[in-house]
Write an enzyme that holds these catalytic residues in place. Structure first.
Site, PDB file in Angstrom:
ATOM      1  NE  ARG A   1      -6.676  16.821 -23.021  1.00  0.00           N
ATOM      2  CZ  ARG A   1      -7.912  15.935 -23.458  1.00  0.00           C
ATOM      3  NH1 ARG A   1      -7.810  14.773 -23.276  1.00  0.00           N
ATOM      4  NH2 ARG A   1      -8.886  16.507 -23.644  1.00  0.00           N
TER       5      ARG A   1
ATOM      6  CD  GLU B   1     -18.473   8.843 -24.153  1.00  0.00           C
ATOM      7  OE1 GLU B   1     -17.619   9.205 -23.722  1.00  0.00           O
ATOM      8  OE2 GLU B   1     -19.528   8.765 -23.689  1.00  0.00           O
TER       9      GLU B   1
ATOM     10  CE  LYS C   1     -15.934  14.248 -26.483  1.00  0.00           C
ATOM     11  NZ  LYS C   1     -16.178  13.104 -27.153  1.00  0.00           N
TER      12      LYS C   1
HETATM   13  P1  ATP Z   1     -12.655  15.611 -24.131  1.00  0.00           P
HETATM   14  O1  ATP Z   1     -12.171  15.910 -23.067  1.00  0.00           O
HETATM   15  O2  ATP Z   1     -13.045  16.608 -25.180  1.00  0.00           O
HETATM   16  O3  ATP Z   1     -14.316  15.299 -23.773  1.00  0.00           O
HETATM   17  P2  ATP Z   1     -12.301  12.870 -24.938  1.00  0.00           P
HETATM   18  O4  ATP Z   1     -10.993  12.409 -24.527  1.00  0.00           O
HETATM   19  O5  ATP Z   1     -13.435  12.450 -23.794  1.00  0.00           O
HETATM   20  O6  ATP Z   1     -12.312  14.435 -25.168  1.00  0.00           O
HETATM   21  P3  ATP Z   1     -13.170  11.228 -27.017  1.00  0.00           P
HETATM   22  O7  ATP Z   1     -14.302  11.250 -27.731  1.00  0.00           O
HETATM   23  O8  ATP Z   1     -13.025  10.152 -26.051  1.00  0.00           O
HETATM   24  O9  ATP Z   1     -13.150  12.629 -26.308  1.00  0.00           O
HETATM   25  O10 ATP Z   1     -11.783  11.468 -27.810  1.00  0.00           O
HETATM   26  C1  ATP Z   1     -11.545  10.593 -29.009  1.00  0.00           C
HETATM   27  C2  ATP Z   1     -10.197  10.728 -29.309  1.00  0.00           C
HETATM   28  O11 ATP Z   1      -9.499  12.051 -29.017  1.00  0.00           O
HETATM   29  C3  ATP Z   1      -9.283   9.954 -27.867  1.00  0.00           C
HETATM   30  O12 ATP Z   1      -8.399   8.966 -28.456  1.00  0.00           O
HETATM   31  C4  ATP Z   1      -8.584  11.270 -27.454  1.00  0.00           C
HETATM   32  O13 ATP Z   1      -7.501  10.860 -26.599  1.00  0.00           O
HETATM   33  C5  ATP Z   1      -8.430  12.000 -28.570  1.00  0.00           C
HETATM   34  N1  ATP Z   1      -8.333  13.539 -27.935  1.00  0.00           N
HETATM   35  C6  ATP Z   1      -9.217  14.111 -27.149  1.00  0.00           C
HETATM   36  N2  ATP Z   1      -9.019  15.331 -26.920  1.00  0.00           N
HETATM   37  C7  ATP Z   1      -7.794  15.611 -27.302  1.00  0.00           C
HETATM   38  C8  ATP Z   1      -6.857  16.760 -27.419  1.00  0.00           C
HETATM   39  N3  ATP Z   1      -7.347  17.784 -26.860  1.00  0.00           N
HETATM   40  N4  ATP Z   1      -5.597  16.336 -28.041  1.00  0.00           N
HETATM   41  C9  ATP Z   1      -5.243  15.083 -28.477  1.00  0.00           C
HETATM   42  N5  ATP Z   1      -6.105  14.330 -28.713  1.00  0.00           N
HETATM   43  C10 ATP Z   1      -7.475  14.349 -28.088  1.00  0.00           C
END
Ligand code: ATP
Ligand code: MG
Length: 554
Positions: free
Chosen positions: A262, A37, A272
């Site tokens: 994760r 996102e 984020k």
């Molecule tokens: P955050 O928790 O940092 O806001 P998010 O999941 O909301 O992360 P996205 O932009 O939706 O952020 O993430 C894009 C992709 O990266 C998703 O498929 C998510 O599952 C993966 N992702 C995010 N954080 C991690 C992590 N700590 N380890 C592995 N994959 C991750």
């Protein structure tokens, strides 16, 4: 098509794919995507997902798309979009297609209309608060909204008018009609569209209704022909909804969602929202502050794409959330830099050394290797002259036991140069040491003096030829391993996470340091030029990581 049997580190995702290929599922194709996102910069956790998705596609001769999940316009921006593209490319990956959930807004709308026509979605006038209250709890079923029985005709009319902008934000939502008694809360008639008058960075003001993540994500996957939709464990409970939507709107293909753990890294945070808070409240100097676990921060600190990819490979892939030690990431960067960084000399806290028996205006251009084990990395010239600067720490007036560096009356080797002997300490009126008077032994260039071995070797620069520089020493951003577990993570920011040394001197060759190079400042650490802050002519270096060996071991 490679079946990947000889790949190192088999993991459960490769096993699933191997199995699918054996059964000729998806016509033997492997298509993945990385779906960020654009509401922040990518962090090291995202790197894990990037390496996984792009890595799997490459291994199986498949494809991997970069898809922006841009359904939440108030938090998204073009700056984030551009940073994400830059970071993915920098990590060394090329997307097959650049996609956006917003590319599918029209299709998503049509599918929603279809759900209404099938009697599987309804327009609800309950407020957000009421919807929450009606949802029930993990132990109690939810309550059906009075609007759940609205007729198909009325739903179609209202939904069309939602799109047309006839209603206020929040006045209605479109909900999937699934099961208010489901033990899985995500299945209790989740909202799939909401009214939000926000300008979208791609679709402008075309839409005042936006689809929700769960509804959008699975359809976007299907539109792109994704075969394996890899996501983190928190989406496990969303999988039934993922499958329900695809089954009911009858997309041409039905990707398989597979969850993995994760990345959680000690002494840092990978959320984020919290990273955004650090930036907005100026606890750090921007998203690319070298203390940040963002890709941009790691890049500015001097991390290499190779080290980050290596790290992502090393930590493996499981279905169990666990904490990874910061030492693992540091190990990976040291491995790379030990092998590939150019050696150079920098003095952090200079002490003046005058070599009395060295001719006044003489300069010797000493040739020194850029890497002790790799002659192919070439040599450089290090000028030597009558006045050199050494590290204050490398001289001791009252030496501790086993001290091998310079003491009054003692000898030490200047790396790549001569053996010098300290004859006199010069102090100012307050008793501070201001300079050392030394002599050098002209017979010791590249060899030990007759019959003796000088054990201590210290780094140095020529006073007249060296450049002033600022060195920024970074330490862990948090002082506890799990800042996320604190009531307020801001309370455990490490007050010593940045130490700025402004009076450093670096050897002559670093006057033209290349921001793309990495350096090992001998005995001090790994550094890289800060291209941004060096732009005005000042030399600023960021410490990427300390050397494995501490000073004392020299
Ligand atoms: P955050 O928790 O940092 O806001 P998010 O999941 O909301 O992360 P996205 O932009 O939706 O952020 O993430 C894009 C992709 O990266 C998703 O498929 C998510 O599952 C993966 N992702 C995010 N954080 C991690 C992590 N700590 N380890 C592995 N994959 C991750
Ligand atoms: Mg997310």
């Amino acid at each position: 098509m490679s079946t990947n049997e000889n790949q190192p580190g088999p993991n459960f995702i490769r096993q699933i794919i191997n199995n699918d290929l054996k059964n000729n599922k998806n016509d033997g194709k492997v298509v993945t995507r990385f779906p960020p996102e654009p509401n922040g910069y990518l962090h090291i956790g995202h790197a894990k997902s990037i390496c996984l998705n792009f890595g799997i596609a490459a291994e199986y001769n498949g494809r991997c798309n970069l898809r922006f999940d841009d359904t939440n316009p108030e938090k998204e921006s073009d700056e984030y979009v551009e940073s994400i593209k830059r970071d993915v490319s920098w990590l060394g990956f090329e997307w097959s297609e650049l996609c956006h959930a917003s590319d599918y807004f029209e299709q998503l709308y049509d599918y929603a209309v279809q759900l209404i026509k099938q009697g599987q979605a309804y327009v609800d006038s309950l407020s957000a608060e009421e919807i929450r209250a009606y949802r029930g709890t993990l132990t109690e079923p939810g309550k059906e909204s009075p609007d759940r029985s609205r007729s198909i005709e009325e739903n179609l009319d209202l939904f069309q008018r939602m799109r047309a902008g006839e209603f206020a934000d929040g006045q209605y939502v479109l909900r999937a009609k699934i099961d208010m008694a489901s033990p899985n809360m995500n299945m209790r008639d989740p909202a799939i569209y909401r009214i939000r008058r926000v300008h979208h960075q791609r679709t402008g003001d075309d839409w005042c209704i936006y689809p929700m993540y769960d509804y959008t994500h699975c359809i976007s996957d299907a539109m792109e022909g994704i075969t394996h939709s890899l996501c983190t464990l928190e989406f496990e409970d969303h999988r039934p909804l993922y499958d329900w939507v695809l089954d009911e709107v009858k997309t041409p293909c039905h990707p398989q969602q597979i969850e993995f753990a994760r990345l959680q890294l000690e002494y840092t945070i990978v959320s984020k929202r919290k990273l955004n808070q650090l930036v907005m409240e100026k606890h750090v100097n921007g998203w690319d502050d070298p203390r940040m676990p963002t890709i941009a921060g790691l890049r500015r600190a001097g991390f290499t794409p190779k080290a980050i990819r290596d790290f992502c490979e090393r930590i493996g892939l499981t279905k169990q959330n666990s904490w990874i030690e910061m030492g693992v990431l540091e190990y990976c960067i040291r491995e790379d830099l030990n092998e590939n960084a150019l050696r150079a000399m920098a003095v952090l806290q200079p002490l003046r050394v005058v070599i009395d028996n060295y001719p006044e205006n003489q300069v010797e251009q000493l040739e020194v290797s850029n890497h002790p084990q790799k002659p192919e990395m070439g040599k450089r010239i290090v000028p030597f002259s009558k006045v050199v600067l050494i590290e204050r720490d490398d001289f001791a007036e009252v030496p501790p036991p086993k001290y091998k560096r310079l003491v009054e009356g003692g000898e030490v080797r200047l790396r790549g140069s001569y053996v010098i002997k300290c004859n006199e300490i010069v102090k100012d009126a307050d008793g501070n040491i201001v300079e050392l008077r030394c002599s050098y032994d002209p017979d010791t260039l590249g060899k030990n003096p007759e019959g003796r071995k000088v054990k201590g070797v210290i780094h140095w620069v020529s006073e007249q030829h060296s450049h002033p520089a600022e060195l920024r020493l970074y330490n862990r951003l948090f002082s506890v391993p799990n800042p996320d577990n604190e009531p307020n993570f801001l309370d455990v920011i490490n007050p010593d996470s940045l130490e700025v040394l402004t009076d450093c001197r670096v050897e002559a060759s670093l006057g033209t340091a290349d921001p793309d190079n990495r350096y090992q400042f001998e005995r001090t650490g790994y550094f890289c030029l800060d291209a941004i802050d060096s732009a005005g002519g000042k030399l600023v270096f960021n410490r990427t990581v300390t050397l494995r060996d501490s000073f004392e071991k020299d």
